[in-house]
Design an enzyme around this catalytic site. Structure first.
Site, PDB file in Angstrom:
ATOM      1  N   SER A  38      -4.344   8.486  -1.606  1.00  0.00           N
ATOM      2  CA  SER A  38      -3.042   8.735  -2.665  1.00  0.00           C
ATOM      3  C   SER A  38      -2.111   7.641  -2.682  1.00  0.00           C
ATOM      4  O   SER A  38      -1.378   7.675  -3.864  1.00  0.00           O
ATOM      5  CB  SER A  38      -2.393  10.124  -2.156  1.00  0.00           C
ATOM      6  OG  SER A  38      -2.100   9.920  -0.789  1.00  0.00           O
ATOM      7  N   LEU A  39      -1.803   6.855  -1.887  1.00  0.00           N
ATOM      8  CA  LEU A  39      -0.924   5.852  -1.948  1.00  0.00           C
ATOM      9  C   LEU A  39      -1.338   5.113  -2.946  1.00  0.00           C
ATOM     10  O   LEU A  39      -0.542   4.229  -3.776  1.00  0.00           O
ATOM     11  CB  LEU A  39      -0.773   5.010  -0.576  1.00  0.00           C
ATOM     12  CG  LEU A  39      -0.087   5.876   0.431  1.00  0.00           C
ATOM     13  CD1 LEU A  39      -0.049   4.832   1.609  1.00  0.00           C
ATOM     14  CD2 LEU A  39       1.341   6.251   0.057  1.00  0.00           C
TER      15      LEU A  39
END
Length: 257
Positions: free
Chosen positions: A18-19
Site C-alpha cells: 500500500s505504500l
C-alpha cells in the site's frame, strides 16, 4: 499478462504494497505521482502497488509484471522487447512484519529470500526476465508511529498488529540484500525514526511529508547511482511542440517512433 501498451516510452516500475499503491494519491503528494511528473514525456511510471500484499505475494506477481526478456545472441546479453524497463523500485516489508498469526506475516528469513529473488529476477543472466538495461532500487519499510497507529487501529476496532522494532528487522534484511546484490537502497529510517508521526497520517501510511521524503530520496539515489536516468539528461520521446512546428517537410518521419 502484459503491463506495457505500445512501444512508445521506456518505463520505471514501482512495485510493493500500500505504500506504493497510495503513491498515486496526489492529495498526499504521492511519491509515484511525483515521479510521473518528473519524467513526464520521458519515461512512463508504472505503479504496481498492492494494498495488503506481502513479499510472498510479490514473488508470485513480479514475473508476470516484468516484460519478458529476449536474448541478444550477437551481444550475448538479455534485453526487453520494444520499450525498456529502465528502473525497478521495490518496497515491501510493512505487512510481512505483522505479528504472527496475522495472515500477512512472512518469516524474516523467507522475506529476505523473496526480496533477493525479486532482485535476481532482473539481474541474473539465467532469468527469463533478465535485462542488462534494468536498474534496481530497494526501499526499506519505514517505522510506524506507535501511538497514532494504535489510535487509528482502535477507531477501526482492530488491534495493533506490528511495531517498529519488528519492522526494523525487516528493514535490516532489505539493507543486507542490497549490499549482497550490490544494488542501491533507499533507507527511510534515518529521517523518520525519531518522529514517524510527522511523516504518516495513520501511523503507517505516508502523508504529504512522508511522500515528499521518499520521492526526494529516490531521486537522490538515482542521481548518485544511475546518471543515465537523471530526468534532465533524458530527452522527450517525441519533439517539443516548438521544435515540431519548425519542421517544414516529412513530419511523419520526425514522429516515427
Amino acid at each position: 499478462m502484459s503491463t506495457y501498451a505500445g512501444h512508445l516510452y521506456d518505463s520505471i516500475v514501482c512495485f510493493g504494497d500500500s505504500l506504493t499503491q497510495h503513491g498515486w494519491d496526489v492529495t498526499k503528494n504521492g511519491w509515484t505521482a511525483q515521479l510521473a511528473q518528473t519524467y513526464l514525456r520521458k519515461l512512463d511510471i508504472v505503479n504496481r502497488g498492492f494494498s495488503g500484499y506481502n513479499s510472498r505475494h510479490g514473488r508470485i506477481l513480479l514475473p508476470q509484471i516484468l516484460p519478458p526478456a529476449v536474448f541478444d545472441a550477437e551481444r550475448g546479453s538479455g534485453k526487453h522487447k520494444s520499450s525498456q524497463l529502465r528502473l525497478l523500485v521495490i518496497l515491501f516489508g510493512s505487512n510481512d512484519a505483522q505479528f504472527p498469526p496475522y495472515k500477512a506475516h512472512v518469516p524474516l528469513s523467507e522475506f529476505r529470500s523473496n526480496i533477493e529473488y525479486m532482485v535476481r529476477l532482473v539481474q541474473s543472466p539465467t532469468s527469463a526476465c533478465y535485462s542488462e538495461t534494468t536498474r534496481v532500487v530497494l526501499v526499506t519499510p519505514p517505522p510506524i508511529a506507535p501511538e497514532l497507529y494504535a489510535q487509528c487501529q482502535a477507531v477501526k476496532e482492530m488491534s495493533v498488529d506490528r511495531n517498529s522494532e519488528t519492522i526494523h528487522l525487516y528493514a535490516d534484511a532489505v539493507r543486507a540484500v542490497a549490499r549482497e546484490q550490490q544494488v542501491p537502497c533507499v533507507d527511510l529510517w534515518p529521517a523518520m525514526e525519531k518522529t514517524p508521526e510527522y511523516f504518516t497520517w495513520d501511523g503507517l501510511h505516508l502523508n504529504a511529508r512522508g511522500n515528499d521524503l521518499l520521492f526526494k530520496l529516490v531521486m537522490q539515489t538515482v542521481h548518485a547511482n544511475f546518471p543515465e536516468l537523471d530526468p534532465e539528461s533524458i530527452p522527450f520521446v517525441v519533439p517539443h511542440h516548438e521544435q515540431l512546428y519548425k519542421i517544414t517537410s516529412n513530419i511523419d518521419q520526425s514522429l516515427r517512433l
